[in-house]
Each structure stands twice: as C-alpha cells, then as structure tokens.
Design a protein around this motif. Sequence first.
Motif, mmCIF file in Angstrom:
data_model
loop_
_atom_site.group_PDB
_atom_site.id
_atom_site.type_symbol
_atom_site.label_atom_id
_atom_site.label_comp_id
_atom_site.label_asym_id
_atom_site.label_seq_id
_atom_site.Cartn_x
_atom_site.Cartn_y
_atom_site.Cartn_z
ATOM 1 N N THR A 150 0.833 -1.190 0.000
ATOM 2 C CA THR A 150 0.000 0.000 0.000
ATOM 3 C C THR A 150 0.873 1.246 0.000
ATOM 4 O O THR A 150 2.057 1.190 0.312
ATOM 5 N N VAL A 151 0.264 2.367 -0.320
ATOM 6 C CA VAL A 151 0.966 3.644 -0.240
ATOM 7 C C VAL A 151 1.359 3.918 1.208
ATOM 8 O O VAL A 151 2.445 4.420 1.489
ATOM 9 N N ALA A 152 0.504 3.559 2.162
ATOM 10 C CA ALA A 152 0.821 3.754 3.577
ATOM 11 C C ALA A 152 2.072 2.965 3.952
ATOM 12 O O ALA A 152 2.935 3.469 4.680
ATOM 13 N N ALA A 153 2.214 1.745 3.452
ATOM 14 C CA ALA A 153 3.401 0.940 3.746
ATOM 15 C C ALA A 153 4.638 1.571 3.123
ATOM 16 O O ALA A 153 5.709 1.583 3.734
ATOM 17 N N LEU A 154 4.503 2.112 1.926
ATOM 18 C CA LEU A 154 5.610 2.797 1.274
ATOM 19 C C LEU A 154 6.023 4.019 2.085
ATOM 20 O O LEU A 154 7.214 4.227 2.350
ATOM 21 N N ASN A 155 5.050 4.819 2.508
ATOM 22 C CA ASN A 155 5.362 6.004 3.315
ATOM 23 C C ASN A 155 6.056 5.617 4.617
ATOM 24 O O ASN A 155 7.042 6.237 5.010
ATOM 25 N N LYS A 156 5.562 4.600 5.294
ATOM 26 C CA LYS A 156 6.177 4.168 6.548
ATOM 27 C C LYS A 156 7.610 3.702 6.295
ATOM 28 O O LYS A 156 8.521 4.056 7.053
ATOM 29 N N ALA A 157 7.817 2.931 5.251
ATOM 30 C CA ALA A 157 9.164 2.449 4.938
ATOM 31 C C ALA A 157 10.112 3.614 4.663
ATOM 32 O O ALA A 157 11.263 3.602 5.115
ATOM 33 N N MET A 158 9.642 4.618 3.944
ATOM 34 C CA MET A 158 10.498 5.770 3.647
ATOM 35 C C MET A 158 10.823 6.544 4.917
ATOM 36 O O MET A 158 11.979 6.873 5.171
ATOM 37 N N PHE A 159 9.825 6.835 5.741
ATOM 38 C CA PHE A 159 10.074 7.583 6.976
ATOM 39 C C PHE A 159 10.948 6.788 7.940
ATOM 40 O O PHE A 159 11.773 7.352 8.648
ATOM 41 N N ASP A 160 10.763 5.473 7.994
ATOM 42 C CA ASP A 160 11.575 4.654 8.888
ATOM 43 C C ASP A 160 13.029 4.565 8.444
ATOM 44 O O ASP A 160 13.911 4.264 9.240
ATOM 45 N N SER A 161 13.306 4.826 7.170
ATOM 46 C CA SER A 161 14.687 4.760 6.692
ATOM 47 C C SER A 161 15.443 6.068 6.912
ATOM 48 O O SER A 161 16.657 6.113 6.758
ATOM 49 N N VAL A 162 14.749 7.120 7.313
ATOM 50 C CA VAL A 162 15.391 8.409 7.590
ATOM 51 C C VAL A 162 16.123 8.317 8.924
ATOM 52 O O VAL A 162 15.604 7.776 9.890
ATOM 53 N N ALA A 163 17.348 8.870 8.970
ATOM 54 C CA ALA A 163 18.162 8.807 10.192
ATOM 55 C C ALA A 163 17.678 9.767 11.276
ATOM 56 O O ALA A 163 18.022 9.594 12.438
#
Length: 135
Positions: free
Chosen positions: A35-48
Amino acid sequence: MTQAAGNEGGRWRRAIRAGLRAIGTGGRGAEAPRTVAALNKAMFDSVADGILSLDVMGRVTFINRAGERLSGWSEREILGLAGAELFPFVARLPREGDGVAPQRVEAVLRPRHRDAAPIPIEVVPAPIVEGRRVS
C-alpha cells in the motif's frame, strides 16, 4: 526532531529510489510495498532523523524508528497520547494561527529511560496542510 547523522542524505535518496521503483512496478515487484501507507512508513523509517507527527489536538499519530530509538518510546506505546506530556518541548513550540509555526527551534529531548542522557535536538515543525486546513 532531528539529530545530525552521517550519510543522512544518502539514506534519504536510497529510500526515495526504492519508493519510486515500487511505484514504477505498480505494486507487482518483489520489493513493492502493498500500500501507499506501507511505502510512506518504509520511507520515513529509513530516515536517520527522528520524525514525530501530532494531530491538531496534539496527540501522537506517528513516530519513525529513529524517533523511537532516540526517545525510548515505541510507536505502539505512544499512539494517541498527548505529545506535550511525552515530549515537553512540544508545548514550547512557537504557534501560528491554529498550529505550530514552521520555525526551527533548539530543544532538549529527555529520553524515556532515566539513565539516558538528555539529547540536544533541533525541532523543525512542518504543519501538514490538506486543502486549506492544517491536519
């Protein structure tokens, strides 16, 4: 909340590239989030940097992995709780209209665990505007 970290820009670029690859596959690729929500979470979680999101009532709606690591709180534990009670610097952020002013502020994060040292941070408020409303 942010804390300087090495190669932060590189991680962000990799997260964006991964997201674009997933979008480009139309969700059919092996790496594509469902989902787009999963994509957004993955992107935010990869930020330091730590990212904390509050709703208009000041309740926690999201904290990324870096925010969890810095604060000692898990997202599961704090969702829906008053952000200013967990993170007192939230109550001191400059206001503008019905929300926070998009103005950098230096603050101190006091991690959940009493034996953890306070962490100087830079808070960069960014109100989320949908249509003409802050949400």
